[in-house]
Design an enzyme around this catalytic site. Structure first.
Site, PDB file in Angstrom:
ATOM      1  N   CYS A   1       2.152  -6.648  16.267  1.00 34.82           N
ATOM      2  CA  CYS A   1       1.459  -5.723  17.154  1.00 34.82           C
ATOM      3  C   CYS A   1      -0.027  -6.111  17.176  1.00 34.82           C
ATOM      4  O   CYS A   1      -0.619  -6.403  16.133  1.00 34.82           O
ATOM      5  CB  CYS A   1       1.610  -4.282  16.669  1.00 34.82           C
ATOM      6  SG  CYS A   1       3.320  -3.701  16.736  1.00 34.82           S
TER       7      CYS A   1
ATOM      8  N   GLU B   1       0.835  -1.196   0.000  1.00 33.62           N
ATOM      9  CA  GLU B   1       0.000   0.000   0.000  1.00 33.62           C
ATOM     10  C   GLU B   1       0.868   1.243   0.000  1.00 33.62           C
ATOM     11  O   GLU B   1       1.921   1.272   0.626  1.00 33.62           O
ATOM     12  CB  GLU B   1      -0.865   0.031   1.267  1.00 33.62           C
ATOM     13  CG  GLU B   1      -1.835  -1.100   1.351  1.00 33.62           C
ATOM     14  CD  GLU B   1      -2.633  -1.080   2.646  1.00 33.62           C
ATOM     15  OE1 GLU B   1      -2.596  -0.076   3.372  1.00 33.62           O
ATOM     16  OE2 GLU B   1      -3.303  -2.081   2.904  1.00 33.62           O
TER      17      GLU B   1
ATOM     18  N   CYS C   1       4.341  -7.656   7.645  1.00 33.00           N
ATOM     19  CA  CYS C   1       5.129  -7.259   8.803  1.00 33.00           C
ATOM     20  C   CYS C   1       5.200  -8.433   9.758  1.00 33.00           C
ATOM     21  O   CYS C   1       4.285  -9.239   9.825  1.00 33.00           O
ATOM     22  CB  CYS C   1       4.506  -6.044   9.499  1.00 33.00           C
ATOM     23  SG  CYS C   1       5.555  -5.345  10.793  1.00 33.00           S
TER      24      CYS C   1
ATOM     25  N   CYS D   1      -2.884   1.254   7.863  1.00 34.07           N
ATOM     26  CA  CYS D   1      -1.984   0.145   8.160  1.00 34.07           C
ATOM     27  C   CYS D   1      -2.360  -1.238   7.669  1.00 34.07           C
ATOM     28  O   CYS D   1      -2.777  -2.088   8.441  1.00 34.07           O
ATOM     29  CB  CYS D   1      -1.828   0.071   9.679  1.00 34.07           C
ATOM     30  SG  CYS D   1      -1.542   1.633  10.399  1.00 34.07           S
TER      31      CYS D   1
ATOM     32  N   CYS E   1      -2.715  -4.176  14.865  1.00 34.93           N
ATOM     33  CA  CYS E   1      -2.338  -3.777  13.513  1.00 34.93           C
ATOM     34  C   CYS E   1      -2.719  -4.833  12.495  1.00 34.93           C
ATOM     35  O   CYS E   1      -2.640  -6.031  12.766  1.00 34.93           O
ATOM     36  CB  CYS E   1      -0.825  -3.521  13.463  1.00 34.93           C
ATOM     37  SG  CYS E   1      -0.239  -3.010  11.848  1.00 34.93           S
TER      38      CYS E   1
ATOM     39  N   CYS F   1       2.967   8.258   2.281  1.00 34.12           N
ATOM     40  CA  CYS F   1       3.258   7.289   3.331  1.00 34.12           C
ATOM     41  C   CYS F   1       3.632   5.985   2.647  1.00 34.12           C
ATOM     42  O   CYS F   1       2.799   5.380   1.974  1.00 34.12           O
ATOM     43  CB  CYS F   1       2.025   7.120   4.219  1.00 34.12           C
ATOM     44  SG  CYS F   1       2.201   5.852   5.476  1.00 34.12           S
TER      45      CYS F   1
HETATM   46  N1  SAH Z   1       6.675  -0.534  12.013  1.00 36.22           N
HETATM   47  C1  SAH Z   1       6.700   0.885  12.147  1.00 36.22           C
HETATM   48  C2  SAH Z   1       5.996   1.665  11.038  1.00 36.22           C
HETATM   49  C3  SAH Z   1       4.676   1.149  10.547  1.00 36.22           C
HETATM   50  S1  SAH Z   1       3.221   1.355  11.466  1.00 36.22           S
HETATM   51  C4  SAH Z   1       6.170   1.302  13.494  1.00 36.22           C
HETATM   52  O1  SAH Z   1       5.742   0.442  14.253  1.00 36.22           O
HETATM   53  O2  SAH Z   1       6.241   2.468  13.829  1.00 36.22           O
HETATM   54  C5  SAH Z   1       2.823   3.067  11.489  1.00 36.22           C
HETATM   55  C6  SAH Z   1       2.017   3.439  12.722  1.00 36.22           C
HETATM   56  O3  SAH Z   1       0.648   2.985  12.648  1.00 36.22           O
HETATM   57  C7  SAH Z   1       2.579   2.818  13.994  1.00 36.22           C
HETATM   58  O4  SAH Z   1       2.590   3.768  15.015  1.00 36.22           O
HETATM   59  C8  SAH Z   1       1.563   1.729  14.278  1.00 36.22           C
HETATM   60  O5  SAH Z   1       1.609   1.299  15.602  1.00 36.22           O
HETATM   61  C9  SAH Z   1       0.281   2.408  13.866  1.00 36.22           C
HETATM   62  N2  SAH Z   1      -0.875   1.503  13.732  1.00 36.22           N
HETATM   63  C10 SAH Z   1      -0.896   0.192  13.464  1.00 36.22           C
HETATM   64  N3  SAH Z   1      -2.150  -0.292  13.475  1.00 36.22           N
HETATM   65  C11 SAH Z   1      -2.955   0.744  13.761  1.00 36.22           C
HETATM   66  C12 SAH Z   1      -4.364   0.887  13.910  1.00 36.22           C
HETATM   67  N4  SAH Z   1      -5.188  -0.145  13.774  1.00 36.22           N
HETATM   68  N5  SAH Z   1      -4.841   2.108  14.208  1.00 36.22           N
HETATM   69  C13 SAH Z   1      -4.009   3.181  14.336  1.00 36.22           C
HETATM   70  N6  SAH Z   1      -2.691   3.106  14.192  1.00 36.22           N
HETATM   71  C14 SAH Z   1      -2.150   1.906  13.919  1.00 36.22           C
END
Ligand code: SAH
Length: 346
Positions: A111, A87, A107, A331, A114, A100
């Site tokens: 998390c 994306e 990944c 994300c 995510c 972005c």
């Molecule tokens: N791996 C890196 C960059 C990618 S994620 C990182 O962790 O920073 C970019 C941002 O989106 C991160 O802060 C991540 O935690 C957040 N993110 C992931 N899933 C999300 C969601 N469902 N809602 C809001 N933010 C989210």
């Protein structure tokens, strides 16, 4: 290829060195990704170029294109040559256009909130695949005499685990021949891979660092972000603070607000204790609910209260301006849906 590499490659084919400059001009200024259209180069040479080289943005296949209803956000799902998809998102701000980009297909960080790791394989993206995510948009903007002027590496993937390609791409975008984007207009976001933060510091470029913090209680962060078990957040904050000092750039801490999980006043106070007196800002992000994950967004009052507790403790904080929620801009959601459909189809 950077300019010197292209010059060498052309020389090996018996082409003049200045052709490299012409090709860069077509590719990165005019955003013409087809050798056949490079009209100041002779036909025989164009055919040779066509045979020997490929231009990635011309080859990625846009499999989805979504525009937000306010017209400010456009999201593309690009299918790569191996069938993987990434994306990339264009956002129109009052100060210009930002993109972005994703650093990996999928990944591996798991998390809890995510969608990036939901479906599909995971692999590193190449420099070209990262650049393609920017140039597909420049190609759209070129007719309006506009260009992407800001890059955030906040798409799918953990950039610090694909360090060389990510920073290689950013250095290319910085080049005057490339996209001429200032390092100060680039941000790399990490879940807290400390060696990556240290390598970034060694590079010595004024690229902004963002850290996905999301919790400041050990148990909770272990649960939400398993990476915390290897790199506990107090150490991550220390590494980020060092980066802030050496680069002179303020670090942004991203903090997703998850209803009844990390959104209490006590959490805000703890967060303030960690960040007070640091070169730091907090970006509060009301979670984009991913139905598969069972997380919800706190109500507006709770979000504002959390913000006010931080501010009371003199921590600079803002609530993330949301863009493109109506097109699943969060994300990995689009990619996951695509991979799922594809699996069903196969
Ligand atoms: N791996 C890196 C960059 C990618 S994620 C990182 O962790 O920073 C970019 C941002 O989106 C991160 O802060 C991540 O935690 C957040 N993110 C992931 N899933 C999300 C969601 N469902 N809602 C809001 N933010 C989210």
């Amino acid at each position: 290829m950077a300019m010197p590499q292209l010059q060498t490659a052309l020389a090996e084919l018996g082409l003049k060195k200045y052709r490299a400059k012409q090709i860069f001009d077509w590719l990165y200024r005019k955003c013409v990704f087809d050798f056949a259209q490079m009209s100041n180069i002779g036909k025989a040479e164009r055919e040779l170029l066509q045979e020997k080289f490929s231009v990635l943005p011309a080859e990625v296949n846009t499999v989805r294109k979504l525009d937000s209803s306010d017209g400010l956000t456009r999201k593309l799902l690009l299918e790569l040559s191996d069938g993987n998809a990434v994306e990339t998102v264009l956002m129109h701000h009052d100060y210009g256009y930002s993109v972005c980009v994703s650093s990996q297909a999928g990944c591996d960080m798991h998390c809890a909130f995510c969608a990036s790791g939901l479906n599909g394989a995971i692999r590193n993206l190449s420099v070209a695949e990262i650049l393609a995510q920017v140039y597909v948009f420049n190609q759209e903007l070129v007719s309006r005499e506009e260009r992407v002027s800001r890059i955030v590496v906040m798409g799918s993937g953990e950039p610090m685990l694909n360090f060389d390609a990510v920073f290689g791409a950013l250095q290319f975008l910085h080049e005057p021949d490339g996209a001429n984007i200032s390092y100060r207009n680039m941000t790399v976001s990490t879940c807290g891979i400390i060696p990556g933060i240290q390598r970034m510091q060694e590079l010595g470029l004024p690229i902004s660092l963002a850290v996905s913090l999301h919790a400041v209680r050990m148990e909770l962060r272990n649960e939400l972000m398993p990476v915390n078990k290897g790199y506990p957040f107090p150490d991550v904050i220390a590494a980020a603070e060092q980066y802030a000092r050496s680069s002179g750039r303020q670090v942004t801490y991203e903090y997703i607000l998850l209803k009844d999980k990390n959104d209490s006043d006590r959490d805000a106070e703890l967060l303030a204790e960690y960040l007070r007196y640091k070169q730091a800002g907090v970006n509060l992000i009301p979670v984009n609910p991913v139905p598969e994950k069972g997380f919800f967004r706190p109500d507006k009052k709770r979000i504002e209260k959390f913000l006010s507790v931080l501010q009371k403790h003199h921590v600079h904080a803002t609530i993330r301006k949301e863009m493109g929620k109506d097109i699943n801009a969060a994300c990995g959601q689009l990619r996951a849906a695509f991979a799922k459909e594809k699996n069903y189809a196969e």
